[in-house]
Design a protein around this motif. Sequence first.
Motif, mmCIF file in Angstrom:
data_model
loop_
_atom_site.group_PDB
_atom_site.id
_atom_site.type_symbol
_atom_site.label_atom_id
_atom_site.label_comp_id
_atom_site.label_asym_id
_atom_site.label_seq_id
_atom_site.Cartn_x
_atom_site.Cartn_y
_atom_site.Cartn_z
ATOM 1 N N SER A 20 3.775 -8.805 9.904
ATOM 2 C CA SER A 20 2.669 -9.174 9.016
ATOM 3 C C SER A 20 1.446 -8.304 9.289
ATOM 4 C CB SER A 20 2.311 -10.661 9.217
ATOM 5 O OG SER A 20 3.416 -11.480 8.958
ATOM 6 N N MET A 23 1.960 -4.809 7.751
ATOM 7 C CA MET A 23 1.798 -4.858 6.297
ATOM 8 C C MET A 23 0.321 -4.959 5.914
ATOM 9 S SD MET A 23 4.627 -4.549 4.703
ATOM 10 C CE MET A 23 4.157 -5.190 3.110
ATOM 11 N N CYS A 24 -0.442 -5.752 6.657
ATOM 12 C CA CYS A 24 -1.871 -5.876 6.356
ATOM 13 C C CYS A 24 -2.603 -4.550 6.577
ATOM 14 C CB CYS A 24 -2.495 -6.963 7.228
ATOM 15 S SG CYS A 24 -1.974 -8.633 6.771
ATOM 16 N N TYR A 26 -1.321 -1.462 6.357
ATOM 17 C CA TYR A 26 -0.999 -0.562 5.250
ATOM 18 C C TYR A 26 -1.716 -0.989 3.971
ATOM 19 C CZ TYR A 26 2.600 2.073 7.722
ATOM 20 O OH TYR A 26 3.262 2.901 8.584
ATOM 21 N N TRP A 27 -1.788 -2.269 3.724
ATOM 22 C CA TRP A 27 -2.441 -2.761 2.494
ATOM 23 C C TRP A 27 -3.926 -2.453 2.507
ATOM 24 C CZ3 TRP A 27 -0.629 -4.649 -1.978
ATOM 25 C CH2 TRP A 27 -1.515 -5.284 -2.833
ATOM 26 N N TYR A 31 -2.297 1.466 0.761
ATOM 27 C CA TYR A 31 -0.885 1.663 0.473
ATOM 28 C C TYR A 31 -0.395 0.487 -0.359
ATOM 29 C CZ TYR A 31 4.032 2.794 1.248
ATOM 30 O OH TYR A 31 5.350 3.127 1.081
ATOM 31 N N ARG A 32 0.119 0.765 -1.597
ATOM 32 C CA ARG A 32 0.502 -0.297 -2.511
ATOM 33 C C ARG A 32 1.991 -0.270 -2.870
ATOM 34 N NH1 ARG A 32 -3.771 -1.353 -0.935
ATOM 35 N NH2 ARG A 32 -5.617 -2.114 -2.063
ATOM 36 N N HIS A 33 2.796 0.530 -2.234
ATOM 37 C CA HIS A 33 4.233 0.584 -2.537
ATOM 38 C C HIS A 33 4.956 -0.473 -1.701
ATOM 39 C CE1 HIS A 33 3.668 4.267 -4.814
ATOM 40 N NE2 HIS A 33 2.932 4.733 -3.804
ATOM 41 N N THR A 34 5.249 -1.609 -2.322
ATOM 42 C CA THR A 34 5.842 -2.746 -1.593
ATOM 43 C C THR A 34 7.315 -2.557 -1.302
ATOM 44 O OG1 THR A 34 6.278 -3.862 -3.704
ATOM 45 C CG2 THR A 34 4.190 -4.347 -2.585
ATOM 46 N N GLY A 35 8.002 -1.730 -2.114
ATOM 47 C CA GLY A 35 9.440 -1.559 -1.904
ATOM 48 C C GLY A 35 9.786 -1.029 -0.524
ATOM 49 N N ALA A 37 7.941 -0.938 2.091
ATOM 50 C CA ALA A 37 7.432 -1.848 3.112
ATOM 51 C C ALA A 37 8.388 -3.023 3.329
ATOM 52 C CB ALA A 37 6.052 -2.360 2.715
ATOM 53 N N LEU A 38 8.839 -3.595 2.205
ATOM 54 C CA LEU A 38 9.797 -4.704 2.339
ATOM 55 C C LEU A 38 11.108 -4.238 2.965
ATOM 56 C CD1 LEU A 38 9.225 -6.568 -1.054
ATOM 57 C CD2 LEU A 38 8.478 -7.259 1.237
#
Length: 331
Positions: A20, A23-24, A26-27, A31-35, A37-38
Amino acid sequence: MKLFLKEHLLLIVIQIVQFSAVMCIYWLDGYRHTGPALYSIMLGLFLLSGYLGYQYYSRRQYYRRLQEPLRSLDESIQRLDQAPVAEALERLLRQQYRHYQQQLAAIQQQQQEHLTFMNQWVHQMKTPLSVIELTVQDIDEPEFASIREELERMSSGLNTILYMARLRTFEQDFHIRMISLSEVIHEVVQEHRRLFIHNQVYPDVQIKDGNLWTESDPKWLFFMLSQLVINAVKYSAHTHHKVIISSYTQHHQAVVEVQDQGVGIPASDIKRVFEPFFTGENGRRFRESTGMGLYLTREAAQRLDHQLELESTVGIGTTVRIIFPSYQRKD
């Protein structure tokens, strides 16, 4: 499985917090590419699951042993696993087991020495008591009557100590054979005749269904019946009442019953009278009570496969029965 999850719960929580936090970061950095990251998170969770699965599979016997209760002490030293923690625990348990065995052997040796000493001491004390009793038995002076009474008390106390010590090795100290209940009853009454006379209580022997024979140990049965008679006389002292000692049959079983008309036992004490050293309310009034007579009687009865029943009412008296599972009637 529950123990394994509890042990690794902190690791799982830290990994989730770590994912978590990444992800925070990068956000917040735009960075907005969730693919991807997931995908990276799923990869991390897969590796974590693989690690946890391997840990559980390789140590499942170890965790199972920690969760299951031991059925015997020997199970504690069985091999757990080849993992370092399991091997360390196994070594610790083996060392603990050896220490326990050493301490147990030392305690058993001490108990055996104590038992031997008590037996020897009781037998040594019985000899001078017998000599004193023979010396004063033919003297009719009042002061010698008191001496004889005290001698009987001392002899009764020594017998209680001796039988309490023998109870620990009961399997080596009993001999079952056919015995006559009427003979045992008369022997007990004859043995305690002075106790009846001194306390002004009168024995009433009632052989209701003829001469009944049953299987028991004569020595232990004599002791059990003696304890019941002594209690009956003690709690009926100076009342001029009777202590009824009877034998009869009931429901295809032989019964020896001791009934007194003494003070009785309070209802609150009846459930505890067979506990060792319990004297109850009557023990405060009759200070000679030790709380061991009924306890030893019950323990001996259980080992001989006899039943023991007790009924009592305050101010009316107490009835105790020894019930034998089988009997024969002889002329």
